[in-house]
Structure formats: structure tokens, C-alpha cells
Write a protein that holds these residues in place. Structure first.
Motif, PDB file in Angstrom:
ATOM      1  N   ASN B  47       0.820  -1.228   0.000  1.00 13.57           N
ATOM      2  CA  ASN B  47       0.000   0.000   0.000  1.00 13.57           C
ATOM      3  C   ASN B  47       0.841   1.259   0.000  1.00 13.57           C
ATOM      4  O   ASN B  47       0.563   2.202   0.747  1.00 13.57           O
ATOM      5  CB  ASN B  47      -0.945   0.031   1.212  1.00 13.57           C
ATOM      6  N   LEU B  48       1.871   1.280  -0.845  1.00 12.65           N
ATOM      7  CA  LEU B  48       2.612   2.536  -1.004  1.00 12.65           C
ATOM      8  C   LEU B  48       1.794   3.457  -1.910  1.00 12.65           C
ATOM      9  O   LEU B  48       1.037   2.968  -2.749  1.00 12.65           O
ATOM     10  CB  LEU B  48       3.963   2.259  -1.665  1.00 12.65           C
ATOM     11  N   LYS B  59       6.731   8.546 -15.937  1.00  7.87           N
ATOM     12  CA  LYS B  59       7.801   8.569 -14.952  1.00  7.87           C
ATOM     13  C   LYS B  59       8.560   7.237 -14.925  1.00  7.87           C
ATOM     14  O   LYS B  59       9.632   7.151 -14.383  1.00  7.87           O
ATOM     15  CB  LYS B  59       7.215   8.853 -13.562  1.00  7.87           C
ATOM     16  N   GLY B  60       7.929   6.193 -15.459  1.00  4.47           N
ATOM     17  CA  GLY B  60       8.671   4.946 -15.526  1.00  4.47           C
ATOM     18  C   GLY B  60       8.562   4.092 -14.290  1.00  4.47           C
ATOM     19  O   GLY B  60       9.245   3.087 -14.154  1.00  4.47           O
ATOM     20  N   THR B  61       7.692   4.515 -13.341  1.00  3.22           N
ATOM     21  CA  THR B  61       7.501   3.647 -12.172  1.00  3.22           C
ATOM     22  C   THR B  61       6.109   3.907 -11.608  1.00  3.22           C
ATOM     23  O   THR B  61       5.555   4.982 -11.790  1.00  3.22           O
ATOM     24  CB  THR B  61       8.547   3.932 -11.093  1.00  3.22           C
ATOM     25  N   LEU B  62       5.564   2.913 -10.956  1.00  2.00           N
ATOM     26  CA  LEU B  62       4.207   3.059 -10.441  1.00  2.00           C
ATOM     27  C   LEU B  62       4.220   3.748  -9.078  1.00  2.00           C
ATOM     28  O   LEU B  62       3.253   4.356  -8.666  1.00  2.00           O
ATOM     29  CB  LEU B  62       3.570   1.651 -10.325  1.00  2.00           C
ATOM     30  N   TRP B  63       5.352   3.661  -8.362  1.00  2.00           N
ATOM     31  CA  TRP B  63       5.416   4.203  -7.002  1.00  2.00           C
ATOM     32  C   TRP B  63       6.370   5.392  -6.964  1.00  2.00           C
ATOM     33  O   TRP B  63       7.553   5.257  -7.327  1.00  2.00           O
ATOM     34  CB  TRP B  63       5.908   3.127  -6.042  1.00  2.00           C
ATOM     35  N   PRO B  64       5.874   6.567  -6.509  1.00  2.00           N
ATOM     36  CA  PRO B  64       6.744   7.762  -6.494  1.00  2.00           C
ATOM     37  C   PRO B  64       8.031   7.545  -5.713  1.00  2.00           C
ATOM     38  O   PRO B  64       9.056   8.146  -6.005  1.00  2.00           O
ATOM     39  CB  PRO B  64       5.858   8.815  -5.825  1.00  2.00           C
ATOM     40  N   ILE B  65       8.009   6.628  -4.730  1.00  2.00           N
ATOM     41  CA  ILE B  65       9.196   6.462  -3.894  1.00  2.00           C
ATOM     42  C   ILE B  65      10.361   5.937  -4.725  1.00  2.00           C
ATOM     43  O   ILE B  65      11.518   6.185  -4.433  1.00  2.00           O
ATOM     44  CB  ILE B  65       8.880   5.515  -2.711  1.00  2.00           C
ATOM     45  N   PHE B  66      10.074   5.248  -5.837  1.00  2.00           N
ATOM     46  CA  PHE B  66      11.161   4.673  -6.641  1.00  2.00           C
ATOM     47  C   PHE B  66      11.544   5.556  -7.815  1.00  2.00           C
ATOM     48  O   PHE B  66      12.369   5.171  -8.639  1.00  2.00           O
ATOM     49  CB  PHE B  66      10.736   3.308  -7.188  1.00  2.00           C
ATOM     50  N   TYR B  67      10.939   6.745  -7.873  1.00  2.00           N
ATOM     51  CA  TYR B  67      11.188   7.586  -9.044  1.00  2.00           C
ATOM     52  C   TYR B  67      12.627   8.067  -9.035  1.00  2.00           C
ATOM     53  O   TYR B  67      13.091   8.684  -8.076  1.00  2.00           O
ATOM     54  CB  TYR B  67      10.230   8.773  -9.018  1.00  2.00           C
TER      55      TYR B  67
END
Lengths: 84, 81
Positions: B47-48, B59-67
Motif C-alpha cells: 500500500n505505497l 515517470k517509468g515507475t508506479l510508485w513515487p518512492i522509486f522515481y
């Protein structure tokens, strides 16, 4: 105008595909995460809707049985998805 | 101004300075490298927060934390973000 609609539909398909890829990789390591599972299944259904809408209007997307072909606008003529 | 603790998810660039000898005709260089955010997040918690579908593809990723944009040199400001 038709060209733009076709590109927009393909873009939508790409977006759902990307989310499905990400969720698939996530579910590989988190099989018990039910929220992600629901989201994955929901996106899979959504992708199916987009795919069928695209193929109904513009022709097959994939080969070898993953899409139904037709004539006249089959895969022999195109334009192919990457040519748009 | 107190130097704020670098947030590894935002300031992903680190700089190091190779030895510059007095006889070296070229000016000293600063080498930069990226430490991607997934190094700081071990097992991904459930649940991120997520991007929207449209933004995730860009952005190339579903989770902003990995951007991790990895901006080219000319777009980077001094501290490299």
C-alpha cells in the motif's frame, strides 16, 4: 482525427500494460497483498476492454491466435501498431 | 543555516573528487553518481502511494518512492538533483 483517436487508444493500452507489468513484478514477491491483487485483476479486465475496442475498430494487435484477424483490414495491410 | 540531512529519495546524486595533483594540467573534476532509491527501501511495504496510470508510464515507475529521473548533467543543479 481518426488517427489521433487511434493513437490515444494505443496510448491508453500502453498505460494499462505498464501498470500491469509493475503490479505483476510486485505480486511476484508479495503474493499475499490482496489490494494489489484486486488492482491487478481490475487492470487486466480494463486492458481486455481496451484491447477489444481497438481490435474491433482498427484490426488485430497481435499474431498467433492472440488476436482475431479479419479481411479487409487484417494484418496483411496494416498500418501496423508501430507504424502509426 | 543548518545543513539539512540529505533525503536519499530526493538527493540521489553523490559527488566525489578524484585526487588532483599539482602537476595535473587539467582542472580538478567532480564525479557524480546516482544511488537509486530502491537501495534504501528493503522489502517493499504494501500500500505505497501510487502514480496515476498516465503519469506512471511517463515517470517509468508506479510508485513515487522509486522515481529516479537520472537527469542529464546540464539539467542538474549544484547538488545534483
Amino acid at each position: 482525427m481518426e488517427h489521433e483517436k487511434r493513437r490515444a487508444l494505443l496510448r491508453k493500452l500502453q498505460e494499462v500494460d505498464f501498470v500491469l507489468v509493475e503490479l505483476n513484478l510486485y505480486l511476484d514477491t508479495h503474493p499475499s497483498d490482496l489490494d494489489a491483487l484486486d488492482q491487478y485483476n481490475h487492470c487486466a479486465l480494463e486492458r481486455e476492454a481496451i484491447r477489444s475496442e481497438y481490435e474491433e475498430r482498427y484490426g488485430p494487435l497481435m499474431h498467433f491466435g492472440h488476436s482475431s484477424n479479419r479481411y479487409p483490414c487484417g494484418w496483411n495491410e496494416g498500418p501496423w501498431p508501430w507504424e502509426i | 543555516m543548518k545543513k539539512r540531512k540529505p533525503n536519499p529519495y530526493r538527493d540521489q546524486y553523490r559527488v566525489w573528487y578524484p585526487f588532483h595533483s599539482p602537476d595535473d594540467p587539467c582542472p580538478p573534476i567532480a564525479k557524480q553518481y546516482v544511488v537509486p532509491p530502491n537501495q534504501f527501501l528493503g522489502f517493499q511495504p504494501p500500500n505505497l502511494p501510487q502514480f496515476s496510470k498516465h503519469e506512471a508510464l511517463i515517470k517509468g515507475t508506479l510508485w513515487p518512492i522509486f522515481y529516479s529521473p537520472y537527469p542529464p548533467k546540464k539539467w542538474r543543479d549544484k547538488d545534483g538533483t
